[in-house]
Design a protein around this motif. Structure first.
Motif, short mmCIF file in Angstrom:
data_model
loop_
_atom_site.label_atom_id
_atom_site.label_comp_id
_atom_site.label_asym_id
_atom_site.label_seq_id
_atom_site.Cartn_x
_atom_site.Cartn_y
_atom_site.Cartn_z
N PRO A 101 -3.43 15.03 -3.71
CA PRO A 101 -2.20 15.31 -4.46
C PRO A 101 -0.93 15.23 -3.79
O PRO A 101 -1.02 15.24 -2.50
N ARG A 109 4.31 24.24 -7.96
CA ARG A 109 3.89 23.95 -9.14
C ARG A 109 2.70 24.66 -9.60
O ARG A 109 2.10 24.99 -10.64
N GLY A 140 -1.83 18.83 -12.39
CA GLY A 140 -0.99 17.50 -12.82
C GLY A 140 0.60 17.75 -12.81
O GLY A 140 1.07 18.95 -12.61
N ALA A 141 1.09 16.89 -13.74
CA ALA A 141 2.56 16.96 -13.73
C ALA A 141 2.85 18.08 -14.77
O ALA A 141 2.34 18.30 -15.54
N ASP A 146 -8.31 23.44 -11.60
CA ASP A 146 -8.33 22.04 -11.56
C ASP A 146 -6.74 21.77 -11.25
O ASP A 146 -5.75 22.53 -11.33
N ASP A 147 -6.39 20.60 -10.73
CA ASP A 147 -5.02 20.40 -10.26
C ASP A 147 -4.27 20.09 -11.54
O ASP A 147 -4.78 19.58 -12.73
#
Length: 324
Positions: free
Chosen positions: A54, A131, A157-158, A154-155
């Protein structure tokens, strides 16, 4: 260029890591730093068979008025809390408390009273701690009161960052002797929290946040004491300023103290002073306030460094350690 060539070029460019030409004219060795700026080797980042990691954010908490204290709570202070004020419309009426560490290293707790506690010392590894913390916070705010531990597997994301969710104000940090705040107002029927508390308290060193400046923390590690000061300035001018003061002997905080080095955390430098045992925090207030004034003056000095100052700068730069 023919149509097939143009398609091939666009495809290559889309899969090339940032800073690496798509035509391969500047190949990066597997053990070299990845050009994307993550700090990882190329083989463990954009050169990995699993694909790029990421996006890495070098200074994730930039722009927050409480940036330095937040970093201190995340990296150097064992037991501390600070209330966090959400922006209007995020979760009106909800109480949020930042905590250096939560029981069982939980990322967040959705508590019975509807409040949320957010643990800062959890490393998610998704590239942008701001984030990641925002994602955990939003999950906890969406959970039912009393849901307990809230995690992030989990990631995310945006999505929003902490700067998007909280008001821009300095943190009101309370440093605790231990982790008694974990159980101050909760039931612990099976004793699991108390057991976790006992283990955590054993590893916590006494710490005090100084009043005269922001984000300076004294700590007693047993045989010695330290002052660790998270500073918000850009690294290069800060090193110059510290070198000027060090060469002039103006960075001494107490008899027998010395600036022993610094570490880098989340894009800022944290100078560390070694203090004789028995110094305590109270006697540091005035010297640190004076040093802050001298540091501001040195930061404004644009003249070239003298030979002694350059030597001091090299010595300081060689005693740096990067944490995050």
């Amino acid at each position: 260029m023919g149509k097939k060539s143009r398609v091939k070029a666009r495809t290559a460019a889309a899969h090339a890591p940032t800073g690496v030409p798509a035509d391969g004219t500047a190949e990066v060795g597997p053990r070299q730093p990845c050009p994307c700026g993550s700090g990882r080797r190329y083989k463990a980042c954009h050169g990995s068979a699993a694909g790029p990691v990421p996006t890495y954010v070098a200074r994730p908490f930039a722009g927050l008025a409480g940036e330095c204290d937040l970093i201190a709570m995340r990296e150097i202070v064992a037991a501390a809390t600070a209330p966090l004020t959400l922006k209007d419309g995020v979760a009106d009426g909800r109480s949020v408390q930042l905590c250096s560490l939560l029981p069982m290293a939980a990322p967040a707790l959705a508590r019975d009273d509807g409040s949320v506690w957010l643990g800062l010392q959890v490393q998610h590894g998704f590239g942008d701690p701001s984030r990641d913390l925002a994602a955990v916070l939003l999950k906890a705010l969406e959970a039912e009161p009393g849901a307990g531990v809230i995690g992030l597997t989990d990631d995310p994301g945006a999505g929003p960052r902490l700067q998007d969710l909280v008001t821009d104000a300095p943190l009101e940090v309370t440093v605790h002797d231990g982790f008694g705040y974990w159980v101050a107002d909760v039931d612990d029927p099976d004793g699991s929290v108390a057991a976790s508390l006992e283990s955590a308290n054993a590893a916590a060193h006494p710490s005090v946040r100084l009043d005269s400046v922001e984000a300076a923390y004294w700590t007693d590690v047993g045989t010695r004491e330290h002052l660790r000061w998270v500073l918000p300035y850009d690294e290069e001018p800060l090193l110059d300023a510290l070198a000027r003061l060090h060469a002039a002997g103006r960075d001494v905080l107490a008899e027998g103290s010395r600036l022993v080095g610094m570490f880098r955390a989340h894009g800022v430098l944290v100078p560390v002073w070694d203090l004789p045992s028995g110094t305590g925090a109270a006697v540091l207030e005035e010297p640190v306030a004076r040093l802050h004034r001298d540091l501001e003056e040195a930061l404004a000095d644009a003249s070239p460094l003298t030979p002694d100052e350059r030597a001091a700068r090299n010595g300081l730069a060689n005693r740096q350690l990067t944490l995050r």
